[in-house]
Design an enzyme around this catalytic site. Sequence first.
Site, PDB file in Angstrom:
ATOM      1  N   LYS A  98      28.254  -9.993 -22.735  1.00 45.90           N
ATOM      2  CA  LYS A  98      29.434 -10.175 -21.886  1.00 45.90           C
ATOM      3  C   LYS A  98      28.967 -10.018 -20.445  1.00 45.90           C
ATOM      4  CE  LYS A  98      33.576  -7.780 -20.317  1.00 45.90           C
ATOM      5  NZ  LYS A  98      34.646  -6.813 -20.615  1.00 45.90           N
ATOM      6  N   GLY A 159      41.743  -1.970 -17.160  1.00 43.23           N
ATOM      7  CA  GLY A 159      42.333  -0.654 -17.362  1.00 43.23           C
ATOM      8  C   GLY A 159      43.723  -0.480 -16.787  1.00 43.23           C
TER       9      GLY A 159
END
Lengths: 262, 65
Positions: A98, A159
């Site tokens: 990633k 987040g």
Amino acid sequence: MTNDFLHLGNRAFGNRLFTGTGKFAANGLIPKMLKASGSQMITVALRRVDTTAHSENILSYIPPEVTLLPNTSGARNADEAVRIARIARAAGCGDFIKIEVITDMKYLMPDNLETLKATEILAGEGFIVLPYILPDLPLAKRLESAGAAAVMPLGAPIGSNRGLETQSLIALLIENCRVPVIVDAGIGRPSQAAAAMEMGAAAVLVNTAIATASDPEAMGRAFDLAVRAGRTAYLAELAEPSQVARASSPLTGFLSENASEF
Amino acid sequence: MEIFINGQRQSCRSCTLLELLAERALSTEALVVELNGDIIQQEQWPIVQLKDNDTLELLSFVGGG
């Protein structure tokens, strides 16, 4: 649905919920969450060892059948991302990577330009590259041409649990990309994951919302159900919305109807 | 001699990589070692001799999203 697999590189994923290992209160929660959610792909990060403290080996908490997705977090440019990717592969983490290149520490926005550069290099080296990006259609097409296995647009800042704030831009990617579109970052609720899947996202990656729940195991299960629901609805093809009501019951043959009134 | 360990210059006697890790009581489980930009596989640790001004990165996988 039994034949509904997401193909990335040489792997076929029957479960479209990708998860992360960050922020768990204890590493022991990770295998429980993986079992409950059925997630088959999980992210890890690479960091310098604290030479003054003992640290656990996080990889020992991930069952061997779950695919590791190392991220390049901490990279501030393409060269650093490439270096981290090569280290991760040399360390035995496989070919998935990633790409995460971030210079903006307030909003953790990915640097799309450096991400493209890193993708070009790593795809050329045989990595299965999943770049984390701002949802930008021209960039996504260039990543596709560069050999990315998928694109991973953010729904909202990492987040933040704010959901699909970039929904309309993600929709453009889904409509126009040949590679799978995996919504990564910002998904805070199972309903938001379901919404992403209903739109036609190929998968979602959820870390914070699961790891920081009071019960990560149960939240993993909840996200699995939501992703399955959203995917099933997408495949079943959703009905179109309408500005006016469209009766579900027949508008004739009412008990109060009187022939003389017509 | 001196070597750089995770960006810090540190004094170190002439030894192998494995001896250095043992001397500093570092857990070698899942440790990833990069020496002067090259990954050193675990089976090489006992034979890799550290040299003055070597740059050593001791890394491991941690939780991350």
